[in-house]
Design a protein around this motif. Structure first.
Motif, PDB file in Angstrom:
ATOM      1  N   ALA A  59       6.369  34.177  35.082  1.00 40.74           N
ATOM      2  CA  ALA A  59       7.512  34.451  35.971  1.00 40.74           C
ATOM      3  C   ALA A  59       7.784  33.229  36.851  1.00 40.74           C
ATOM      4  O   ALA A  59       8.941  32.818  37.032  1.00 40.74           O
ATOM      5  CB  ALA A  59       7.228  35.686  36.819  1.00 40.74           C
ATOM      6  N   ALA A  60       6.717  32.624  37.371  1.00 38.18           N
ATOM      7  CA  ALA A  60       6.879  31.463  38.254  1.00 38.18           C
ATOM      8  C   ALA A  60       7.501  30.287  37.485  1.00 38.18           C
ATOM      9  O   ALA A  60       8.390  29.592  38.000  1.00 38.18           O
ATOM     10  CB  ALA A  60       5.531  31.060  38.830  1.00 38.18           C
ATOM     11  N   ARG A  61       7.064  30.096  36.247  1.00 40.97           N
ATOM     12  CA  ARG A  61       7.598  28.963  35.464  1.00 40.97           C
ATOM     13  C   ARG A  61       9.066  29.206  35.108  1.00 40.97           C
ATOM     14  O   ARG A  61       9.892  28.286  35.133  1.00 40.97           O
ATOM     15  CB  ARG A  61       6.753  28.760  34.203  1.00 40.97           C
ATOM     16  N   LEU A  62       9.389  30.451  34.766  1.00 42.77           N
ATOM     17  CA  LEU A  62      10.792  30.777  34.454  1.00 42.77           C
ATOM     18  C   LEU A  62      11.676  30.537  35.683  1.00 42.77           C
ATOM     19  O   LEU A  62      12.747  29.931  35.592  1.00 42.77           O
ATOM     20  CB  LEU A  62      10.907  32.240  34.007  1.00 42.77           C
ATOM     21  N   ARG A  63      11.190  31.014  36.835  1.00 42.89           N
ATOM     22  CA  ARG A  63      11.984  30.863  38.073  1.00 42.89           C
ATOM     23  C   ARG A  63      12.129  29.384  38.438  1.00 42.89           C
ATOM     24  O   ARG A  63      13.179  28.977  38.934  1.00 42.89           O
ATOM     25  CB  ARG A  63      11.325  31.628  39.226  1.00 42.89           C
ATOM     26  N   ALA A  64      11.088  28.607  38.185  1.00 38.87           N
ATOM     27  CA  ALA A  64      11.165  27.168  38.489  1.00 38.87           C
ATOM     28  C   ALA A  64      12.279  26.504  37.679  1.00 38.87           C
ATOM     29  O   ALA A  64      12.833  25.482  38.085  1.00 38.87           O
ATOM     30  CB  ALA A  64       9.828  26.504  38.195  1.00 38.87           C
ATOM     31  N   HIS A  65      12.604  27.104  36.532  1.00 33.06           N
ATOM     32  CA  HIS A  65      13.696  26.587  35.688  1.00 33.06           C
ATOM     33  C   HIS A  65      15.025  27.301  36.003  1.00 33.06           C
ATOM     34  O   HIS A  65      15.991  27.142  35.249  1.00 33.06           O
ATOM     35  CB  HIS A  65      13.379  26.825  34.210  1.00 33.06           C
ATOM     36  N   ASP A  66      15.011  28.129  37.063  1.00 33.87           N
ATOM     37  CA  ASP A  66      16.235  28.887  37.420  1.00 33.87           C
ATOM     38  C   ASP A  66      16.673  29.854  36.329  1.00 33.87           C
ATOM     39  O   ASP A  66      17.873  30.072  36.123  1.00 33.87           O
ATOM     40  CB  ASP A  66      17.402  27.938  37.748  1.00 33.87           C
ATOM     41  N   ILE A  67      15.702  30.414  35.646  1.00 32.73           N
ATOM     42  CA  ILE A  67      15.998  31.476  34.665  1.00 32.73           C
ATOM     43  C   ILE A  67      15.740  32.800  35.376  1.00 32.73           C
ATOM     44  O   ILE A  67      14.668  32.989  35.987  1.00 32.73           O
ATOM     45  CB  ILE A  67      15.107  31.350  33.405  1.00 32.73           C
ATOM     46  N   GLU A  68      16.709  33.700  35.325  1.00 33.76           N
ATOM     47  CA  GLU A  68      16.559  34.958  36.041  1.00 33.76           C
ATOM     48  C   GLU A  68      15.465  35.814  35.398  1.00 33.76           C
ATOM     49  O   GLU A  68      15.462  36.012  34.180  1.00 33.76           O
ATOM     50  CB  GLU A  68      17.883  35.732  36.074  1.00 33.76           C
ATOM     51  N   VAL A  69      14.556  36.320  36.242  1.00 31.60           N
ATOM     52  CA  VAL A  69      13.457  37.149  35.744  1.00 31.60           C
ATOM     53  C   VAL A  69      13.742  38.612  36.082  1.00 31.60           C
ATOM     54  O   VAL A  69      13.907  38.971  37.245  1.00 31.60           O
ATOM     55  CB  VAL A  69      12.110  36.703  36.358  1.00 31.60           C
ATOM     56  N   TYR A  70      13.803  39.431  35.050  1.00 38.14           N
ATOM     57  CA  TYR A  70      14.081  40.861  35.218  1.00 38.14           C
ATOM     58  C   TYR A  70      12.788  41.652  35.255  1.00 38.14           C
ATOM     59  O   TYR A  70      11.840  41.330  34.536  1.00 38.14           O
ATOM     60  CB  TYR A  70      14.942  41.384  34.060  1.00 38.14           C
ATOM     61  N   ASP A  71      12.797  42.712  36.075  1.00 38.91           N
ATOM     62  CA  ASP A  71      11.703  43.686  36.067  1.00 38.91           C
ATOM     63  C   ASP A  71      11.855  44.487  34.772  1.00 38.91           C
ATOM     64  O   ASP A  71      12.965  44.877  34.410  1.00 38.91           O
ATOM     65  CB  ASP A  71      11.890  44.578  37.301  1.00 38.91           C
ATOM     66  N   LEU A  72      10.758  44.760  34.101  1.00 38.10           N
ATOM     67  CA  LEU A  72      10.855  45.480  32.825  1.00 38.10           C
ATOM     68  C   LEU A  72      11.484  46.871  33.012  1.00 38.10           C
ATOM     69  O   LEU A  72      12.100  47.397  32.088  1.00 38.10           O
ATOM     70  CB  LEU A  72       9.469  45.598  32.179  1.00 38.10           C
ATOM     71  N   ASN A  73      11.335  47.435  34.198  1.00 35.18           N
ATOM     72  CA  ASN A  73      11.909  48.765  34.439  1.00 35.18           C
ATOM     73  C   ASN A  73      13.440  48.761  34.408  1.00 35.18           C
ATOM     74  O   ASN A  73      14.066  49.811  34.328  1.00 35.18           O
ATOM     75  CB  ASN A  73      11.406  49.330  35.766  1.00 35.18           C
ATOM     76  N   GLN A  74      14.014  47.572  34.486  1.00 36.90           N
ATOM     77  CA  GLN A  74      15.477  47.468  34.421  1.00 36.90           C
ATOM     78  C   GLN A  74      15.974  47.252  32.994  1.00 36.90           C
ATOM     79  O   GLN A  74      17.172  47.125  32.762  1.00 36.90           O
ATOM     80  CB  GLN A  74      15.956  46.258  35.248  1.00 36.90           C
ATOM     81  N   VAL A  75      15.036  47.143  32.053  1.00 38.20           N
ATOM     82  CA  VAL A  75      15.403  46.712  30.693  1.00 38.20           C
ATOM     83  C   VAL A  75      14.953  47.765  29.676  1.00 38.20           C
ATOM     84  O   VAL A  75      13.763  48.072  29.583  1.00 38.20           O
ATOM     85  CB  VAL A  75      14.709  45.360  30.370  1.00 38.20           C
ATOM     86  N   ALA A  76      15.902  48.295  28.913  1.00 43.06           N
ATOM     87  CA  ALA A  76      15.546  49.337  27.935  1.00 43.06           C
ATOM     88  C   ALA A  76      15.089  48.740  26.609  1.00 43.06           C
ATOM     89  O   ALA A  76      14.215  49.278  25.931  1.00 43.06           O
ATOM     90  CB  ALA A  76      16.736  50.261  27.705  1.00 43.06           C
ATOM     91  N   THR A  77      15.681  47.637  26.251  1.00 43.22           N
ATOM     92  CA  THR A  77      15.310  46.991  24.988  1.00 43.22           C
ATOM     93  C   THR A  77      15.679  45.511  25.038  1.00 43.22           C
ATOM     94  O   THR A  77      16.498  45.094  25.872  1.00 43.22           O
ATOM     95  CB  THR A  77      16.007  47.690  23.796  1.00 43.22           C
ATOM     96  N   MET A  78      15.056  44.742  24.188  1.00 44.91           N
ATOM     97  CA  MET A  78      15.413  43.315  24.083  1.00 44.91           C
ATOM     98  C   MET A  78      15.183  42.896  22.633  1.00 44.91           C
ATOM     99  O   MET A  78      14.301  43.443  21.967  1.00 44.91           O
ATOM    100  CB  MET A  78      14.593  42.470  25.067  1.00 44.91           C
ATOM    101  N   PRO A  79      15.969  41.954  22.141  1.00 46.92           N
ATOM    102  CA  PRO A  79      15.856  41.610  20.713  1.00 46.92           C
ATOM    103  C   PRO A  79      14.518  40.966  20.351  1.00 46.92           C
ATOM    104  O   PRO A  79      13.957  41.274  19.315  1.00 46.92           O
ATOM    105  CB  PRO A  79      17.007  40.625  20.473  1.00 46.92           C
ATOM    106  N   VAL A  80      14.025  40.068  21.207  1.00 49.26           N
ATOM    107  CA  VAL A  80      12.790  39.371  20.836  1.00 49.26           C
ATOM    108  C   VAL A  80      11.837  39.185  22.012  1.00 49.26           C
ATOM    109  O   VAL A  80      12.244  39.046  23.163  1.00 49.26           O
ATOM    110  CB  VAL A  80      13.052  37.960  20.225  1.00 49.26           C
ATOM    111  N   TYR A  81      10.555  39.179  21.645  1.00 51.77           N
ATOM    112  CA  TYR A  81       9.476  38.791  22.556  1.00 51.77           C
ATOM    113  C   TYR A  81       8.788  37.597  21.906  1.00 51.77           C
ATOM    114  O   TYR A  81       8.416  37.665  20.730  1.00 51.77           O
ATOM    115  CB  TYR A  81       8.490  39.958  22.735  1.00 51.77           C
ATOM    116  N   VAL A  82       8.641  36.506  22.627  1.00 53.55           N
ATOM    117  CA  VAL A  82       8.065  35.280  22.057  1.00 53.55           C
ATOM    118  C   VAL A  82       6.766  34.956  22.790  1.00 53.55           C
ATOM    119  O   VAL A  82       6.749  34.849  24.022  1.00 53.55           O
ATOM    120  CB  VAL A  82       9.056  34.095  22.183  1.00 53.55           C
TER     121      VAL A  82
END
Ligand code: 5RP
Length: 225
Positions: free
Chosen positions: A60-83
């Motif tokens: 989460a810290a590395r994503l935020r350092a790149h200004d990528i928005e980090v979502y709480d999983l409780n806000q997300v029902a599905t996503m196409p990929v996990y890497v």
């Protein structure tokens, strides 16, 4: 031509994984050095994605350092990929994970994704899982009883330490590594260890393994499906 380093192999698979990211969607992101390379690649196309769900505080810290928005999983029902990376993977897509102690959140985020894309350098591909110690996240008060019960699986349970004290996960638990296993039936072992009271998660990802494995080799990135 000089041989590629392990980091260069990790970077190559991280770059390849970007092809699986779906525009306008949320991406599940794993933890570890290979996942870190993926995050750095993701940053280059961040304008194309909605955001990410992280599998650890470090990610989460590395994503935020790149200004990528980090979502709480409780806000997300599905996503196409996990890497994410792996400590060991078979050609069938069964994995040992948790070398970075993030196995529980990794398994949770992966369970919400339609596809698990594993990114790993070629050294992670094995015929039989178990040379890498199998991480098991355990509620601290259950550490001794769980360790006693794990002995029947044949390996030696070892409490994981960091800086001289027991390592505490992002979830406030401890890790027992089960050393010296030969895992011939990973689906069954995952089921059995999960049933021990006090175990939060076992780092076997076999019931739901990788759908695609991008493997970094000196001859280029190989795709196993
Ligand atoms: C962290 C993990 C990692 O994916 C695994 O340890 C591989 O790490 P690396 O990419 O640094 O080799 O499961 O909990």
């Amino acid at each position: 031509m000089t041989a590629m380093t392990q980091d260069q192999l990790k970077q190559a698979v991280a770059r390849e994984a970007i092809k699986y990211v779906v525009d306008g969607q949320i991406v599940g992101v794993g933890t570890g050095s290979t996942a870190n390379f993926f995050i750095d690649e993701l940053a280059k196309i961040k304008h194309r994605i909605k955001g990410a769900v992280a599998s650890s505080e470090a990610t989460a810290a590395r994503l935020r350092a790149h200004d990528i928005e980090v979502y709480d999983l409780n806000q997300v029902a599905t996503m196409p990929v996990y890497v994410d990376g792996a400590d060991e993977i078979t050609a069938q897509g069964a994995m040992i994970k948790g070398g970075g102690a993030a196995l529980t959140r990794e398994k949770i985020v992966a369970s919400v994704a339609e596809k698990f894309i594993c990114i790993a350098d070629g050294s992670k591909l094995v015929k039989v899982l178990g040379k890498f110690p199998l991480p098991i996240e355990v509620i601290p008060m259950a550490q001794a009883v769980v360790a006693r019960k794990l002995i029947k699986f044949g390996g030696e349970p070892r409490l994981r330490f960091k800086d001289g004290i027991p390592l505490i996960t992002d979830n406030g638990n401890v890790i027992i590594d089960l050393v010296d296993l030969k895992i011939t039936d990973p689906v069954e072992l995952e089921r059995q260890i999960n049933q021990i009271t006090g175990v939060v998660t076992v780092g076997l990802f076999a019931q739901q393994g990788a759908n695609v494995c991008l493997l970094g080799t000196p001859d280029g990135v190989k795709t196993l499906t």
